[in-house]
Design an enzyme around this catalytic site. Structure first.
Site, PDB file in Angstrom:
ATOM      1  N   ILE A   1       0.842  -1.204   0.000  1.00  0.00           N
ATOM      2  CA  ILE A   1       0.000   0.000   0.000  1.00  0.00           C
ATOM      3  C   ILE A   1       0.875   1.250   0.000  1.00  0.00           C
ATOM      4  O   ILE A   1       1.745   1.404   0.866  1.00  0.00           O
ATOM      5  CB  ILE A   1      -0.931   0.003   1.225  1.00  0.00           C
ATOM      6  N   CYS A   2       0.616   2.115  -0.977  1.00  0.00           N
ATOM      7  CA  CYS A   2       1.297   3.403  -1.091  1.00  0.00           C
ATOM      8  C   CYS A   2       2.833   3.191  -1.108  1.00  0.00           C
ATOM      9  O   CYS A   2       3.336   2.479  -1.958  1.00  0.00           O
ATOM     10  CB  CYS A   2       0.840   4.329   0.046  1.00  0.00           C
ATOM     11  N   GLN A   3       3.539   3.784  -0.163  1.00  0.00           N
ATOM     12  CA  GLN A   3       4.991   3.588  -0.133  1.00  0.00           C
ATOM     13  C   GLN A   3       5.320   2.103   0.079  1.00  0.00           C
ATOM     14  O   GLN A   3       6.314   1.596  -0.443  1.00  0.00           O
ATOM     15  CB  GLN A   3       5.571   4.420   1.019  1.00  0.00           C
TER      16      GLN A   3
ATOM     17  N   MET B   1      -1.516  -1.095  -4.164  1.00  0.00           N
ATOM     18  CA  MET B   1      -2.632  -0.152  -3.991  1.00  0.00           C
ATOM     19  C   MET B   1      -2.063   1.247  -3.873  1.00  0.00           C
ATOM     20  O   MET B   1      -1.119   1.474  -3.108  1.00  0.00           O
ATOM     21  CB  MET B   1      -3.406  -0.463  -2.704  1.00  0.00           C
TER      22      MET B   1
ATOM     23  N   GLY C   1       3.748  -0.182  -1.268  1.00  0.00           N
ATOM     24  CA  GLY C   1       3.648  -0.752  -2.607  1.00  0.00           C
ATOM     25  C   GLY C   1       4.965  -0.615  -3.348  1.00  0.00           C
ATOM     26  O   GLY C   1       5.387  -1.528  -4.079  1.00  0.00           O
TER      27      GLY C   1
END
Lengths: 355, 454
Positions: free
Chosen positions: A147-149, A171, A151
């Site tokens: 998720i985000c960083q 994501m 990811g």
């Protein structure tokens, strides 16, 4: 404006109503119980330094995916966003659709952690968590949901350790960090990151908060509280509001060396796209990614614009690449009712087909 | 504002209801009721801020404060609009009148030397929340140089930095002399850096002042353009439109080259100044024979490197142990396997002499296996076998699993060994566990949890 119904008495009426809601709301706020971090029962499986690996209690009565899924969250916020409240929990959604869910909590780094590098995070901590899971489940590969960083970490990790990753879900993950609509990236281009890290050691969470909130200051620091007055006059909403509020201001300090490399390599030099990214002795090339990838982005994401995420498609070699677009924002993608009804089931369905 | 004015009366009633509501809640009466209309709102808010402060958790108090602050801004808007409407102005004129007032007050602030966001009308405060919150945060990040802010030219809300910089600059450029030349130069440099940061900070604030003023014009223009059917019909709708327009103006500014340069310069100068003052502090600590940042940094860096190397070594040792276990299990099996079935695990392990194991190891020719063979010779095989419980071999899994889909300890080893291994991994008091626990207590306990949870 001539058609406007504005009248003096109407304005007064509105403000009286606002006052009443505000007084009720503040009373409800003051009566609120302590706010928990996450709601789904979980067990600590492994820990190392400040990191903890949790396994969430699987749902009963559902067919379990034999491949466990590891959620790799960002360093810049706390991972309980994925499990913020009973009816708004990505974790719960995954469990209920048969996933065996693990999550890494990176903890709160302090000055003693400032020399932790991205290599330490990705090829060290993350790799050891993956090994613990593989061992526990007797499998060669696990699923990763970044998720985000987190990811970005997952992409780097998977490209270096493809033998350990069955499927990769990303994501709201920034890949191309220099798209023209990326405000965060725009702001850091003229920053002397070395001066920041050399002066501060770790990057203080307060600076991160300042940055995130000032991407949309009128909405995030003004309008939100005016609108909040309407909802917190109902005490049921107070707890949920406070959970979000707690999370928004809960930004850990960033380990200095990891932050230095993250901003320079990803945001200033855009190395995931331009190439040349190295983690310790390892060269990272997204072209090495051949595993199935599900890339999810949010259409109204003000932190990670969709274009930053969609750049992944052209950079990987995977023949099984899927994109999922969510009509919402960076936070809504985990916590909105719409996300619970669409995104989480889609992840599970995609994973189940490939596990 | 006359009491005979119908607006004043409506407004007063609204305020009174508000105060009553808050007063009932406060249930204290200690603050007393406000005596004049002009400060009624502010007093009520402050009363409640104080009344609620003692009982709330920090996060909740923070949220309450924000509600109060935004309430004030919202009320400031309501008061102005309502006032203009009650004087008979059309809504559009009432809003324009209010906007002109806001613009005028901002333009006036533009002439204030060293404008830092202070003194802004309640409603426009949001425009300066980035610079105000930056100022507060910067103060927490640079606690050691607070004294510098008290120097002439530093207190920008009183002095015009532009006028002060020249004479101050000349003074700071004066060469140091005598025994204390070096510290004096460092102090001079520190003040110079503080001045440079303040200049950057002022440029940032001035840019916000300009853009905020432009946004008011933008809001007026938007109102003129909006489709009559989509016109705001309530205070809230008007507020929401104002937020929308302000956010658009802000985003345009925030994405400009100008903002990038101003913000970058402000951050960089703050950091350069902070680093310089940290060095001055380090010198002071060194003089007192106390550890300073540089020394602690060196230790932390070395420690982190050692930890990295330690993790690599632990992984290698673990891999070697697993390889040994694998090799042991590959030796001629027929008699051993049958005896293993019959014999307890311990005796089976003892039956495998270290020398045999080392000879049988094809990997002994590899560099990694070489020390393993040596250690196998040095230690009895039984000890080696004991020291390889399943939990420990988790660390070695990467290397092993490339060859075997399932960890070797549970698949490739003879039944007896497997039994032994599993038994030991679940038996908390095994000697091997004790040894491993001494070596890596934290990890070991975590892995034990893994065994419990499996």
């Amino acid at each position: 404006m001539s058609n406007s119904q504005f009248r003096s008495d109407q304005v007064v009426e509105e403000i009286v109503q606002f006052n009443q809601n505000l007084s009720k709301g503040v009373k409800n706020l003051l009566d609120a119980e302590e706010i928990s971090e996450g709601v789904t029962p979980r067990e600590e499986i492994y820990s190392e330094d400040k990191l903890k690996l949790y396994r969430y209690q699987p749902s009963t009565g559902v067919v379990q995916n034999r491949i466990p899924t590891l959620i790799v969250y960002a360093l810049v916020n706390r991972p309980y966003m994925t499990d913020i409240q009973e009816n708004r929990s990505t974790v719960r959604g995954l469990l209920d659709s048969g996933q065996d869910v693990y999550l890494i909590d990176w903890g709160y780094p302090d000055q003693a952690d400032k020399y932790i590098t991205l290599d330490d995070y990705i090829n060290g901590y993350l790799d050891r968590c993956v090994d613990v899971m593989r061992k526990r489940h007797g499998v060669d590969k696990i699923n990763i949901l970044g998720i985000c960083q987190g990811g970005v970490f997952s992409l780097c990790y998977s490209s270096l350790h493809q033998d350990k990753v069955q499927n990769l879900v990303t994501m709201v993950t920034p890949v191309d960090c220099k798209t023209p609509d990326n405000m965060l990236s725009h702001w850091v281009q003229k920053m002397d990151i070395d001066a920041i890290v050399d002066a501060m050691g770790n990057l203080p969470g307060e600076m991160l908060n300042w940055t995130f909130l000032n991407l949309k200051p009128f909405q995030l620091m003004g309008q939100k509280y005016v609108s909040m007055v309407d909802i917190i006059s109902d005490e049921k909403n107070v707890k949920n509001f406070m959970r979000m509020e707690k999370w928004i201001f809960d930004s850990p300090d960033q380990a200095g060396e990891a932050f230095r490399q993250f901003i320079k390599d990803f945001f200033q030099q855009n190395k995931l796209v331009e190439g040349g990214l190295e983690l310790g002795e390892h060269k990272v090339d997204l072209k090495d990614l051949k595993l199935p990838i599900l890339n999810i982005f949010a259409e109204q994401d003000h932190l990670v614009p969709p274009a930053a995420c969609k750049a992944l498609r052209k950079l990987v070699s995977s023949k099984d690449y899927t994109e999922l677009s969510f009509p919402g924002g960076h936070i809504g993608i985990y916590v909105s009712g719409k996300a619970q009804a669409t995104v989480t089931p889609a992840i599970s369905e995609w994973l189940n087909k490939r596990s | 504002m006359s009491e005979s004015n119908p607006w004043a009366s409506q407004w007063f009633n609204a305020q009174q209801q508000f105060v009553d509501a808050w007063s009932d809640m406060a249930n204290s009466g200690k603050q007393g009721k406000p005596s004049s209309q002009s400060d009624l709102w502010a007093q009520s808010f402050d009363m409640w801020r104080k009344a609620s402060g003692a009982q709330a958790q920090p996060e909740i108090q923070q949220a309450v404060d924000k509600c109060f602050d935004m309430g004030k801004e919202y009320f400031a808007m309501a008061e102005q609009i309502s006032k203009s409407l009650s004087s008979g102005a059309k809504p559009v004129d009432a809003i324009n009148q209010w906007m002109e007032q806001l613009k005028g007050s901002l333009q006036q602030l533009g002439t204030v030397p060293g404008f830092d966001g202070s003194g802004v009308n309640d409603f426009m405060k949001q425009w300066f929340s980035p610079s105000q919150s930056w100022k507060e945060m910067a103060a927490t990040l640079t606690p050691m140089n607070q004294a510098a802010w008290q120097l002439p030219g530093m207190n920008t809300s009183i002095f015009n930095l532009g006028e002060m910089v020249d004479p101050l600059g000349k003074m700071l450029e004066a060469p140091g002399i005598g025994y204390f030349r070096e510290p004096q130069e460092k102090q001079q440099k520190g003040i110079q850096l503080a001045v440079e940061y303040q200049e950057a900070n002022q440029a940032f604030n001035q840019a916000f002042l300009r853009v905020a003023t432009e946004s008011i014009q933008g809001f007026q223009a938007r109102l003129m353009k909006v489709d009559p059917a989509a016109m705001p019909r309530s205070l809230r709708e008007l507020y929401d439109l104002w937020v929308e327009v302000s956010e658009e103006h802000y985003a345009e500014f925030a994405m400009s080259e100008e903002y990038q340069a101003l913000y970058g310069d402000m951050v960089n100068r703050l950091m350069i100044m902070k680093k310089h003052y940290s060095e001055i502090t380090d010198d002071l600590l060194r003089a007192m024979n106390l550890p300073n940042t540089r020394e602690v940094d060196t230790m932390q860096q070395r420690l982190q490197q050692l930890r990295r190397e330690n993790m690599v070594l632990k992984k290698e040792v673990s891999e070697i142990k697993t390889m040994l276990q694998e090799l042991t299990s590959r030796r001629p099996q027929a008699p051993a396997a049958s005896s293993a079935k019959a014999a307890p695990a311990e005796s089976s392990a003892k039956a495998a002499p270290a020398a045999t194991s080392a000879k049988a190891a094809p990997a002994a020719t590899s560099a990694k296996a070489a020390p393993a063979a040596t250690s196998a010779k040095a230690a009895p095989a039984a000890t080696s076998a004991k020291a390889t419980p399943a939990a420990t071999s988790a660390k070695a899994a990467p290397a092993v699993n490339k060859a075997n889909p399932v960890p070797a300890a549970t698949k490739a080893a003879p039944k007896a060994t497997v039994k032994s291994s599993v038994k030991k991994s679940s038996a908390k008091k095994s000697p091997a566990k004790k040894v491993a626990k001494k070596a890596a207590p934290k990890k070991k306990s975590a892995v034990t949890k893994a065994s419990k949870g499996a």
